[in-house]
Design a protein around this motif. Structure first.
Motif, PDB file in Angstrom:
ATOM      1  N   MET A  43      65.085 -16.385  40.045  1.00  0.00           N
ATOM      2  CA  MET A  43      64.354 -17.668  40.566  1.00  0.00           C
ATOM      3  C   MET A  43      62.979 -17.804  39.561  1.00  0.00           C
ATOM      4  O   MET A  43      62.356 -16.684  39.430  1.00  0.00           O
ATOM      5  N   GLU A  44      62.506 -18.637  38.987  1.00  0.00           N
ATOM      6  CA  GLU A  44      61.313 -18.905  37.837  1.00  0.00           C
ATOM      7  C   GLU A  44      60.103 -18.639  39.252  1.00  0.00           C
ATOM      8  O   GLU A  44      60.199 -19.123  40.148  1.00  0.00           O
ATOM      9  N   SER A  45      59.243 -17.778  38.475  1.00  0.00           N
ATOM     10  CA  SER A  45      58.012 -17.675  39.515  1.00  0.00           C
ATOM     11  C   SER A  45      56.951 -18.734  39.511  1.00  0.00           C
ATOM     12  O   SER A  45      56.906 -19.339  38.671  1.00  0.00           O
ATOM     13  N   VAL A  46      56.233 -18.801  40.562  1.00  0.00           N
ATOM     14  CA  VAL A  46      55.294 -19.908  40.733  1.00  0.00           C
ATOM     15  C   VAL A  46      54.037 -19.212  40.085  1.00  0.00           C
ATOM     16  O   VAL A  46      53.533 -18.198  40.409  1.00  0.00           O
ATOM     17  N   VAL A  47      53.350 -19.916  39.295  1.00  0.00           N
ATOM     18  CA  VAL A  47      51.994 -19.589  38.707  1.00  0.00           C
ATOM     19  C   VAL A  47      50.939 -20.128  39.340  1.00  0.00           C
ATOM     20  O   VAL A  47      49.794 -19.550  39.147  1.00  0.00           O
ATOM     21  N   ASP A  64      51.610 -21.768  29.784  1.00  0.00           N
ATOM     22  CA  ASP A  64      52.115 -20.906  28.775  1.00  0.00           C
ATOM     23  C   ASP A  64      51.553 -19.553  28.773  1.00  0.00           C
ATOM     24  O   ASP A  64      50.983 -19.057  29.574  1.00  0.00           O
ATOM     25  N   LYS A  65      51.699 -18.914  27.438  1.00  0.00           N
ATOM     26  CA  LYS A  65      51.115 -17.540  27.438  1.00  0.00           C
ATOM     27  C   LYS A  65      49.672 -17.459  27.516  1.00  0.00           C
ATOM     28  O   LYS A  65      49.194 -16.657  27.889  1.00  0.00           O
ATOM     29  N   ASP A  66      48.962 -18.827  27.312  1.00  0.00           N
ATOM     30  CA  ASP A  66      47.539 -18.938  27.541  1.00  0.00           C
ATOM     31  C   ASP A  66      47.072 -19.561  28.931  1.00  0.00           C
ATOM     32  O   ASP A  66      45.713 -19.374  29.047  1.00  0.00           O
ATOM     33  N   GLY A  67      47.996 -19.504  29.869  1.00  0.00           N
ATOM     34  CA  GLY A  67      47.538 -20.287  31.054  1.00  0.00           C
ATOM     35  C   GLY A  67      47.906 -21.464  31.494  1.00  0.00           C
ATOM     36  O   GLY A  67      48.710 -22.271  30.857  1.00  0.00           O
ATOM     37  N   GLU A 109      56.089 -22.442  35.184  1.00  0.00           N
ATOM     38  CA  GLU A 109      55.810 -22.288  33.553  1.00  0.00           C
ATOM     39  C   GLU A 109      56.214 -23.336  32.952  1.00  0.00           C
ATOM     40  O   GLU A 109      55.544 -24.032  32.017  1.00  0.00           O
ATOM     41  N   HIS A 110      57.496 -23.937  33.246  1.00  0.00           N
ATOM     42  CA  HIS A 110      58.099 -25.193  32.585  1.00  0.00           C
ATOM     43  C   HIS A 110      56.893 -26.473  33.085  1.00  0.00           C
ATOM     44  O   HIS A 110      56.234 -26.427  33.982  1.00  0.00           O
TER      45      HIS A 110
END
Length: 225
Positions: free
Chosen positions: A1-5, A56-59, A24-25
């Motif tokens: 499962m995709e993680s929640v950021v 993304d990779k920068d937040g 992330e998406h």
């Protein structure tokens, strides 16, 4: 499962009533049912496809999708169709509706779990608990009475005169002046600017991950109901 950021919460709305995980998406925010993050229909100033959010990779980032009411980040308007960096604790205004970013590990998040809806689809449900006192500013806030907290809230909403605040609270300007003086004394601040700065520091602290085993965690702030 995709993680929640992160999570998006509504200002002045119970956490049990509305919350949205940010992944992330990219996710579209708006009033239409086909949006990834659906805003309740009663918020008429939010466009059908209002904004987009993701990571993304920068937040974290957010962008306006050409909405009629515009999108603001911490009060600053966003340029249409341009990604703007966001941080945990930032406030997002969608045509007047205010949301804010919270860390998925913040102390106001109590528990998350998966459950089935009526159609058998899996959904993520989050339970919330009271904000935890984590800073010296929080300890001082706990000393304020409910009436004093109401005055602080209206100052944080941008009201600047005793008359304006008094009309909102059905109090005399003299009463508001007295209560604000008490607030200044209890919080050890000497101006509205210092008060707003202290509130902002506390607010950002509430949205951050809870530090494990911290000795300065006092307990829930009980005055604000």
């Amino acid at each position: 499962m995709e993680s929640v950021v992160a999570y998006l919460l509504m200002t002045n709305v119970s956490h049990h009533e509305w919350q949205a995980p940010v992944f992330e998406h990219s996710q579209v925010i708006g009033r239409l049912p086909d949006c990834d993050i659906v805003i309740p229909e009663e918020y008429l100033h939010v466009s059908r496809h209002h904004a987009e959010v993701g990571s993304d990779k920068d937040g974290l980032w957010i962008q306006d999708l050409g909405s009629s009411g515009g999108t603001q980040l911490n009060g600053v308007p966003l340029v249409r169709d341009t990604r703007t960096r966001a941080e945990i604790g930032d406030r997002v205004s969608l045509g007047g509706l205010e949301l804010y970013f919270v860390s998925p590990d913040a102390s106001i998040l109590e528990e998350s779990f998966d459950e089935k809806d009526e159609e058998g689809k899996t959904r993520r449900t989050v339970q919330f608990t009271a904000k935890t006192i984590k800073t010296v500013g929080d300890v001082r806030l706990a000393s304020l009475s409910p009436a004093e907290l109401e005055v602080v809230r209206w100052i944080c909403r941008g009201l600047t005169t005793f008359e304006e605040i008094g009309r909102k609270l059905f109090r005399s300007p003299h009463t508001v002046r007295t209560q604000l003086g008490s607030v200044f004394k209890k919080l050890d601040v000497h101006s509205r600017e210092q008060l707003l700065a202290l509130m902002r520091k506390c607010e950002i602290a509430w949205t951050q991950p809870e530090s494990s085993g911290s000795d300065d965690t006092i307990g829930p702030l009980k005055h604000d109901h």
